[in-house]
Write a protein that holds these residues in place. Structure first.
Motif, PDB file in Angstrom:
ATOM      1  N   ASP A  31      -6.788  12.295 -21.509  1.00  0.00           N
ATOM      2  CA  ASP A  31      -7.137  11.093 -21.133  1.00  0.00           C
ATOM      3  C   ASP A  31      -5.882  10.058 -20.706  1.00  0.00           C
ATOM      4  O   ASP A  31      -4.840  10.186 -21.263  1.00  0.00           O
ATOM      5  CB  ASP A  31      -7.989  10.233 -22.316  1.00  0.00           C
ATOM      6  CG  ASP A  31      -9.341  10.982 -22.404  1.00  0.00           C
ATOM      7  OD1 ASP A  31      -9.548  11.563 -21.601  1.00  0.00           O
ATOM      8  OD2 ASP A  31      -9.727  11.019 -23.461  1.00  0.00           O
ATOM      9  N   GLY A  32      -6.160   9.290 -19.560  1.00  0.00           N
ATOM     10  CA  GLY A  32      -4.983   8.210 -19.155  1.00  0.00           C
ATOM     11  C   GLY A  32      -3.917   9.071 -18.314  1.00  0.00           C
ATOM     12  O   GLY A  32      -2.842   8.466 -17.994  1.00  0.00           O
ATOM     13  N   TRP A  33      -4.076  10.511 -17.881  1.00  0.00           N
ATOM     14  CA  TRP A  33      -3.009  11.170 -17.102  1.00  0.00           C
ATOM     15  C   TRP A  33      -3.193  10.688 -15.766  1.00  0.00           C
ATOM     16  O   TRP A  33      -4.149  10.331 -15.004  1.00  0.00           O
ATOM     17  CB  TRP A  33      -3.570  12.572 -17.229  1.00  0.00           C
ATOM     18  CG  TRP A  33      -2.474  13.452 -16.281  1.00  0.00           C
ATOM     19  CD1 TRP A  33      -1.012  13.588 -16.709  1.00  0.00           C
ATOM     20  CD2 TRP A  33      -2.673  13.978 -14.895  1.00  0.00           C
ATOM     21  NE1 TRP A  33      -0.603  14.456 -15.729  1.00  0.00           N
ATOM     22  CE2 TRP A  33      -1.315  14.496 -14.536  1.00  0.00           C
ATOM     23  CE3 TRP A  33      -3.668  13.563 -14.122  1.00  0.00           C
ATOM     24  CZ2 TRP A  33      -1.227  15.042 -13.294  1.00  0.00           C
ATOM     25  CZ3 TRP A  33      -3.434  14.340 -12.936  1.00  0.00           C
ATOM     26  CH2 TRP A  33      -2.115  14.897 -12.484  1.00  0.00           C
ATOM     27  N   LYS A  34      -2.007  10.388 -15.149  1.00  0.00           N
ATOM     28  CA  LYS A  34      -2.008   9.832 -13.755  1.00  0.00           C
ATOM     29  C   LYS A  34      -1.033  10.796 -13.050  1.00  0.00           C
ATOM     30  O   LYS A  34       0.073  11.168 -13.582  1.00  0.00           O
ATOM     31  CB  LYS A  34      -1.365   8.293 -13.736  1.00  0.00           C
ATOM     32  CG  LYS A  34      -2.400   7.560 -14.026  1.00  0.00           C
ATOM     33  CD  LYS A  34      -1.815   5.815 -13.735  1.00  0.00           C
ATOM     34  CE  LYS A  34      -3.059   4.947 -13.858  1.00  0.00           C
ATOM     35  NZ  LYS A  34      -2.720   3.571 -13.915  1.00  0.00           N
ATOM     36  N   LEU A  52      -3.606   0.936  -0.424  1.00  0.00           N
ATOM     37  CA  LEU A  52      -2.100   1.540  -0.168  1.00  0.00           C
ATOM     38  C   LEU A  52      -1.895   1.997  -1.495  1.00  0.00           C
ATOM     39  O   LEU A  52      -0.773   2.883  -1.653  1.00  0.00           O
ATOM     40  CB  LEU A  52      -1.246   0.514   0.176  1.00  0.00           C
ATOM     41  CG  LEU A  52      -1.400  -0.186   1.699  1.00  0.00           C
ATOM     42  CD1 LEU A  52      -0.180  -1.255   1.855  1.00  0.00           C
ATOM     43  CD2 LEU A  52      -1.278   0.854   2.688  1.00  0.00           C
ATOM     44  N   GLN A  53      -2.794   1.886  -2.768  1.00  0.00           N
ATOM     45  CA  GLN A  53      -2.479   2.624  -3.867  1.00  0.00           C
ATOM     46  C   GLN A  53      -2.958   3.764  -3.971  1.00  0.00           C
ATOM     47  O   GLN A  53      -3.881   4.285  -3.381  1.00  0.00           O
ATOM     48  CB  GLN A  53      -3.011   1.610  -5.083  1.00  0.00           C
ATOM     49  CG  GLN A  53      -2.661   0.050  -5.200  1.00  0.00           C
ATOM     50  CD  GLN A  53      -3.698  -0.471  -6.102  1.00  0.00           C
ATOM     51  OE1 GLN A  53      -4.435  -0.063  -6.844  1.00  0.00           O
ATOM     52  NE2 GLN A  53      -3.536  -1.983  -6.030  1.00  0.00           N
ATOM     53  N   ASP A  54      -2.140   4.618  -4.831  1.00  0.00           N
ATOM     54  CA  ASP A  54      -2.481   6.025  -4.975  1.00  0.00           C
ATOM     55  C   ASP A  54      -4.064   6.129  -5.290  1.00  0.00           C
ATOM     56  O   ASP A  54      -4.543   7.349  -4.925  1.00  0.00           O
ATOM     57  CB  ASP A  54      -1.610   6.962  -5.816  1.00  0.00           C
ATOM     58  CG  ASP A  54      -0.150   7.013  -5.209  1.00  0.00           C
ATOM     59  OD1 ASP A  54      -0.255   6.897  -4.091  1.00  0.00           O
ATOM     60  OD2 ASP A  54       0.990   7.050  -5.661  1.00  0.00           O
ATOM     61  N   ASP A  55      -4.657   5.661  -6.481  1.00  0.00           N
ATOM     62  CA  ASP A  55      -5.731   6.041  -6.973  1.00  0.00           C
ATOM     63  C   ASP A  55      -6.800   5.393  -6.346  1.00  0.00           C
ATOM     64  O   ASP A  55      -8.093   5.222  -6.934  1.00  0.00           O
ATOM     65  CB  ASP A  55      -5.604   5.739  -8.404  1.00  0.00           C
ATOM     66  CG  ASP A  55      -5.117   4.369  -8.684  1.00  0.00           C
ATOM     67  OD1 ASP A  55      -4.653   3.566  -7.998  1.00  0.00           O
ATOM     68  OD2 ASP A  55      -5.569   3.510  -9.758  1.00  0.00           O
ATOM     69  N   ILE A  56      -6.775   4.772  -5.172  1.00  0.00           N
ATOM     70  CA  ILE A  56      -7.674   3.891  -4.466  1.00  0.00           C
ATOM     71  C   ILE A  56      -8.111   4.585  -3.225  1.00  0.00           C
ATOM     72  O   ILE A  56      -7.286   4.943  -2.310  1.00  0.00           O
ATOM     73  CB  ILE A  56      -7.425   2.599  -4.414  1.00  0.00           C
ATOM     74  CG1 ILE A  56      -7.011   1.786  -5.551  1.00  0.00           C
ATOM     75  CG2 ILE A  56      -8.416   1.668  -3.470  1.00  0.00           C
ATOM     76  CD1 ILE A  56      -8.242   1.570  -6.445  1.00  0.00           C
TER      77      ILE A  56
END
Length: 354
Positions: A12-15, A110-114
């Motif tokens: 959980d919470g890994w990016k 421009l964000q990685d997770d979007i």
């Protein structure tokens, strides 16, 4: 059967770590570019926010140009660009700006997770009226349905014309696309919203993560209450006959049958004039009847006389006579006879005592 302990799980919470220049120190070999057109009504807004767009893309070493004559936006890579996926994000940014998404939301791409998803809904429904009705159903009263969907999926959703632009995490975009397509297939979005709410609550329980959620999710059956409309004129198949239908009579055949064919031109004209005069006379007669209707008085309702209430009462004449006699005996302001007698008796007693 597989042991669950052997399965690989994401904590959980890994990016995923960010992509830096150290990952690609030599940069890109070729220059890539993307362009998109924008509608005329977006020109004023894009002119206003274009310096902010250039600044945001400049951080990723991507050039952006706005052509107001052609009505297009172009993004290109430079020699300093090290992230190969930056140009794809820049392409999505200008697409969202063209689809009326505000800059504050579009710059999040421009964000990685979007990520973003532009869903085309214009060709999913045949009739224009039905399309507008279903698109309005997606918005809901005062945008309440769209707001609920945004909260459940953590996505920004923009319904504009024939497209739906969504911006958010990948899982949310998947749900948004499903809801939008189901709405266009005449499935109300409230059913999908209920399912999403139940899934949200179930995901909080760690014990249920590895189990199937089918028993908790509602199952909606589609009901077609409306019966198929029957046509007013039902076409019945005629019996097959090998003989063709009789040929329709021509104008000459009709004149021969009535005898008009053998009349002279003068006689024919006279007959036509008589027919016209007869039609005119009928029209004048009808018009006169309609005019005379205004002078015909309406039928009056019969007047019903109200019955007078019987005011006659039996009068007692003898009682009136006695009252008159008593009134004559009495003087104006005089005491009654009984009071006078009592007064005289009281005076006599006083004299005796003295």
């Amino acid at each position: 059967t597989v042991d669950e302990s052997e399965l690989l799980t994401v904590p959980d919470g890994w990016k995923e770590p960010a992509f830096t220049r150290e990952d690609n120190p030599k940069g890109l070999l070729e220059e890539s570019s993307f362009a998109t057109l924008f509608p005329k009504y977006r020109e004023a807004y894009l002119k206003e926010c274009w310096p902010l767009v250039q600044k945001a893309l400049g951080e990723h070493f991507v050039n952006a140009t706005l052509d107001l004559i052609e009505g297009s936006m172009t993004v290109t890579t430079t020699k300093k660009t090290f992230d190969p996926y930056a140009i794809i994000r820049a392409r999505d940014l200008i697409k969202l700006l063209a689809r009326s998404v505000p800059f504050e939301q579009a710059v999040r791409i421009l964000q990685d997770d979007i990520a973003c998803d532009i869903i085309k809904i214009g060709s999913l429904v045949r009739k224009r009226d039905t399309f507008i009705k279903r698109r309005g159903r997606l918005l809901g009263p005062k945008g309440s349905t769209l707001k609920a969907l945004e909260l459940l999926t953590n996505c920004y959703i923009m319904v504009q014309g024939n497209t739906v632009s969504a911006l958010g995490p990948f899982n949310g975009l998947k749900e948004v696309r499903k809801v939008v397509l189901d709405t266009m297939k005449n499935i109300h979005p409230i059913y999908n919203i209920k399912t999403l709410m139940i899934k949200r609550e179930l995901s909080k329980d760690p014990e249920l993560r590895s189990q199937s959620w089918e028993r908790f999710l509602p199952k909606f059956k589609r009901k077609n209450l409306k019966k198929r409309k029957e046509p007013k004129k039902k076409n019945t198949k005629k019996e097959y006959t090998p003989f063709p239908p009789p040929q329709p009579e021509s104008q000459i055949d009709k004149e021969l049958a009535s005898g008009e064919y053998f009349l002279k031109e003068r006689q024919k004209k006279r007959k036509q004039v008589q027919e016209i005069k007869a039609k005119q006379a009928d029209a004048i007669k009808k018009r006169q009847e309609e005019r005379n209707k205004a002078f015909i008085p309406p039928k009056e309702k019969p007047v019903v006389k109200a019955k007078k209430a019987s005011t006659e009462k039996k009068i007692d004449i003898e009682a009136i006579k006695e009252k008159v006699k008593n009134a004559k005996k009495k003087k104006l302001g005089a005491l009654p006879v009984e009071e006078v007698k009592l007064k005289i008796a009281a005076d006599e007693k006083k004299k005796k005592k003295k």
